[in-house]
Design a protein around this motif. Sequence first.
Motif, mmCIF file in Angstrom:
data_model
loop_
_atom_site.group_PDB
_atom_site.id
_atom_site.type_symbol
_atom_site.label_atom_id
_atom_site.label_comp_id
_atom_site.label_asym_id
_atom_site.label_seq_id
_atom_site.Cartn_x
_atom_site.Cartn_y
_atom_site.Cartn_z
ATOM 1 N N THR A 26 1.325 -1.407 -0.076
ATOM 2 C CA THR A 26 -0.006 0.010 -0.346
ATOM 3 C C THR A 26 0.578 1.660 -0.180
ATOM 4 O OG1 THR A 26 -2.212 -1.045 1.288
ATOM 5 C CG2 THR A 26 -2.047 1.500 1.139
ATOM 6 N N THR A 27 1.959 1.298 0.682
ATOM 7 C CA THR A 27 3.070 2.328 0.972
ATOM 8 C C THR A 27 3.673 2.246 -0.557
ATOM 9 O OG1 THR A 27 3.208 2.029 3.170
ATOM 10 C CG2 THR A 27 4.965 3.552 2.095
ATOM 11 N N GLU A 30 0.896 4.130 -2.955
ATOM 12 C CA GLU A 30 1.073 5.465 -2.557
ATOM 13 C C GLU A 30 1.785 6.279 -2.790
ATOM 14 O OE1 GLU A 30 -2.379 5.864 -2.909
ATOM 15 O OE2 GLU A 30 -3.158 6.200 -1.029
ATOM 16 N N GLU A 39 -2.316 3.010 -9.470
ATOM 17 C CA GLU A 39 -2.753 3.374 -8.436
ATOM 18 C C GLU A 39 -3.538 2.733 -7.591
ATOM 19 O OE1 GLU A 39 -5.453 6.314 -10.751
ATOM 20 O OE2 GLU A 39 -7.148 4.929 -10.889
ATOM 21 N N ARG A 56 -6.629 6.030 3.544
ATOM 22 C CA ARG A 56 -7.732 7.681 2.771
ATOM 23 C C ARG A 56 -8.809 6.111 3.146
ATOM 24 N NH1 ARG A 56 -6.670 9.254 -2.557
ATOM 25 N NH2 ARG A 56 -5.068 7.652 -2.896
#
Length: 238
Positions: A26-27, A30, A39, A56
Motif C-alpha cells: 500500500t505504501t 501510494e 494507483e 485513506r
Amino acid sequence: MAAKAGFRKPRRIGIIGFGHLGQYLTTMIEDEGHQHGLELAFVWNRSREKMDGKVRRELQLEFLSESMQRSADLIVEVAHPQIAQEYGEEILKHADFMALKVTMTKHPDSFKLEGSLQEQKESGSSQRTVLYEGPVRQLCPLAPNNVNTMAAAAMAGHNLGFDQVQGCLVADPSLLDWHVVDIEVDGPVDESSGHQFTVKSTRRNPSSWGAVTGAATYASFWSSVLKCKGHGGKLVLC
C-alpha cells in the motif's frame, strides 16, 4: 473529450490483507505508484480498524464482496489462503489475481500450522526437527500459510503434480536470522551408466526472529506487481 497524446490509464491495484506485506505494498503504491503507472483501487482487511490513519477512508473496502465494484486491474492477496479459496474464482472474472506466499525452513515460531503439525510443534524440541516429509497435497491443509513455494512447484511441475512433488517442512530453533528453502530436481536415471542428473539450489532470506515473511520477500512482491500487466485472468505465481 479526446485523451492527451501519450496518456496511459493507470493500472488500478487492489490489496487484500493489511499485515506487514499489505502495508508495504500500500505504501509503495501510494508513494511510488505514479512513477510506474499504478494507483490504489482499494485495501481490504478483516479488521478494518487496522487501516485507520494508514489508508485513506475512501480506499478502505468494508466488504470483500464489493471489490468487483472498484474496477481493479490487479488484485494482490496477502491475507490468508482461505481468501483465494472463497473469492479467487469470482475475482478472476474481473481482474488478474496473485496469491503470494513463500515457504521456507524456519524457526518454529515462524510457522503457522494446523492439526497434527501444530500439536507436534507445540510439543517442543531444542533440535532441528522434520515436521513433515511427503506429498505436497497432504501438507497444504496442515500449513496453508507456509507451503506456497511447494504448491507453486507442484503446479509448475504439472507432469508430477501435488501427489508426486515431495515437500519437507523443517523447524530449526537455531535459525534465528534466516528463512531457508532448498529445491532439488532429479532427472531420469541413465540406464547404461546408472547416473542421474540432479540440480539443487538453496535460498537464504534474511528474517527477524519469529517473522513469517522474510525481508527480501517484500521487494519481490513489489517487483511482481510491476511486472504483472494483463495475464488474461490467469493465476500468477511468484
